[in-house]
Design a protein around this motif. Structure first.
Motif, short mmCIF file in Angstrom:
data_model
loop_
_atom_site.label_atom_id
_atom_site.label_comp_id
_atom_site.label_asym_id
_atom_site.label_seq_id
_atom_site.Cartn_x
_atom_site.Cartn_y
_atom_site.Cartn_z
N ILE A 190 70.51 91.99 -48.46
CA ILE A 190 71.64 92.52 -49.24
C ILE A 190 72.20 91.37 -50.07
O ILE A 190 72.38 90.26 -49.56
CB ILE A 190 72.71 93.11 -48.30
N GLY A 191 72.41 91.62 -51.35
CA GLY A 191 72.94 90.58 -52.22
C GLY A 191 74.14 91.09 -53.01
O GLY A 191 74.12 92.21 -53.50
N ASP A 192 75.15 90.24 -53.09
CA ASP A 192 76.36 90.63 -53.83
C ASP A 192 76.31 90.00 -55.22
O ASP A 192 76.93 88.98 -55.46
CB ASP A 192 77.60 90.17 -53.05
N TYR A 193 75.54 90.61 -56.09
CA TYR A 193 75.37 90.07 -57.44
C TYR A 193 75.92 91.06 -58.48
O TYR A 193 75.88 92.28 -58.27
CB TYR A 193 73.89 89.80 -57.73
N TYR A 194 76.38 90.51 -59.59
CA TYR A 194 77.04 91.30 -60.63
C TYR A 194 76.20 92.51 -61.06
O TYR A 194 76.68 93.63 -61.11
CB TYR A 194 77.35 90.40 -61.83
N ILE A 195 74.94 92.26 -61.36
CA ILE A 195 74.08 93.34 -61.86
C ILE A 195 73.90 94.42 -60.79
O ILE A 195 73.96 95.61 -61.08
CB ILE A 195 72.73 92.77 -62.35
N LEU A 196 73.71 94.00 -59.54
CA LEU A 196 73.53 94.97 -58.46
C LEU A 196 74.82 95.77 -58.24
O LEU A 196 74.77 96.98 -57.99
CB LEU A 196 73.13 94.26 -57.16
N ARG A 197 75.96 95.10 -58.35
CA ARG A 197 77.26 95.78 -58.14
C ARG A 197 77.54 96.79 -59.24
O ARG A 197 78.13 97.83 -59.01
CB ARG A 197 78.41 94.76 -58.14
N ASN A 198 77.13 96.48 -60.45
CA ASN A 198 77.56 97.29 -61.60
C ASN A 198 76.50 98.25 -62.16
O ASN A 198 76.82 99.08 -63.00
CB ASN A 198 78.06 96.37 -62.72
N ALA A 199 75.29 98.14 -61.70
CA ALA A 199 74.25 99.06 -62.18
C ALA A 199 74.45 100.43 -61.54
O ALA A 199 74.82 100.53 -60.37
CB ALA A 199 72.88 98.51 -61.83
N LYS A 200 74.20 101.48 -62.34
CA LYS A 200 74.40 102.84 -61.83
C LYS A 200 73.08 103.48 -61.41
O LYS A 200 73.06 104.67 -61.09
CB LYS A 200 75.10 103.67 -62.91
N ILE A 201 72.01 102.75 -61.49
CA ILE A 201 70.71 103.27 -61.03
C ILE A 201 70.17 102.31 -59.96
O ILE A 201 70.60 101.16 -59.89
CB ILE A 201 69.70 103.40 -62.20
N PRO A 202 69.23 102.78 -59.12
CA PRO A 202 68.67 101.88 -58.11
C PRO A 202 68.01 100.67 -58.77
O PRO A 202 67.43 100.78 -59.86
CB PRO A 202 67.62 102.75 -57.40
N GLY A 203 68.10 99.55 -58.10
CA GLY A 203 67.46 98.36 -58.66
C GLY A 203 67.52 97.18 -57.72
O GLY A 203 68.29 97.19 -56.75
N VAL A 204 66.72 96.20 -58.00
CA VAL A 204 66.66 95.00 -57.16
C VAL A 204 66.56 93.74 -58.02
O VAL A 204 66.16 93.81 -59.20
CB VAL A 204 65.42 95.04 -56.21
N ILE A 205 66.92 92.63 -57.42
CA ILE A 205 66.68 91.32 -58.03
C ILE A 205 65.52 90.68 -57.26
O ILE A 205 65.58 90.58 -56.03
CB ILE A 205 67.92 90.41 -57.95
#
Ligand code: ZN
Length: 247
Positions: A190-205
């Motif tokens: 689990i990562g608390d990153y800006y893109i993960l927090r704000n994306a409205k579709i599933p995704g990963v870094i």
């Protein structure tokens, strides 16, 4: 005297035409071979056909990302992202890149925020307006003062979420692909990153490897490794859709 130059011109032209034809045929053959070699998913197992995947190569332009000497993360990210894009396309998916060249995206946002924040904002906006089924953000890792840590890491948001499933699917394909390499096998985190927090579709870094580790760094500069990790990412995305109830 007059005819001689004409004949010479004709011979040169004919040669040029023949050489050009061979060059065209050769290019077509090479291109189709590349396209065919990128078709890695058999039709009956293909679940990415007509899906839209957004690929985000981290950093770019003025922002080199992590670096080791003149080795810049941004270039590694772009190489892998472009390879992922061409594999996805060869297998019938739509692929959208947040950048397909060496640029930063901060100029797309004009809200007075820091360059770094505007760049992340621009990426998030592209993700959220893309109508994509999912996104992957591609990075490379670096720890200053630690040359031993190695391996691919994947970050997602929300335990049990579709992003968690996507992370698991991509990671197991990467582990499987590189099991002979003796790299650390990290579980997705689990990562608390800006893109993960704000994306409205599933995704990963995806942190593809550690440029601070000599062996990983050599892999990240190797085109065969970049191609293989791109393939593993695409197979993982296909596995993700295989498990989706609506598919
Ligand atoms: Zn990065």
């Amino acid at each position: 005297m007059r005819r001689k130059p004409k004949i010479r011109i004709w011979i040169i032209d004919k040669k040029t035409i023949i050489v050009s034809l061979f060059a065209i045929i050769f290019t077509i053959l090479v291109m189709s071979k590349i396209a065919l070699s990128n078709k890695i998913i058999p039709d009956k197992e293909n679940k990415i056909k007509a899906k839209t995947i957004l690929i985000d190569p981290g950093h770019g332009g003025i922002d080199g990302g992590a670096n080791k000497g003149n080795i810049l993360e941004k270039n590694i990210n772009l190489d892998i992202a472009i390879q992922v894009s061409s594999i996805l396309k060869a297998n019938g998916a739509n692929a959208i890149l947040t950048r397909n060249k060496d640029i930063s995206l901060d100029k797309l946002i004009n809200d007075g925020g820091s360059r770094y924040k505007r760049d992340l904002n621009a990426r998030t906006n592209i993700i959220n307006s893309s109508n994509a089924d999912l996104f992957i953000s591609i990075h490379a890792n670096c720890i200053s003062g630690d040359t031993s840590e190695n391996g691919t890491m994947i970050f997602y948001r929300g335990k049990g979420s579709p992003s968690n499933k996507l992370a698991d699917n991509i990671m197991s394909n990467i582990h499987n692909e590189f099991k002979s390499l003796n790299r650390n096998q990290h579980s997705p985190q689990i990562g608390d990153y800006y893109i993960l927090r704000n994306a409205k579709i599933p995704g990963v870094i995806i942190e593809t490897g550690f440029i601070s580790n000599e062996s990983d760094c050599n892999l990240l500069l190797n085109s065969d490794f970049k191609n293989r990790i791109a393939e593993a990412i695409c197979l993982g995305i296909n596995d993700y859709f295989k498990g989706t109830a609506s598919n």
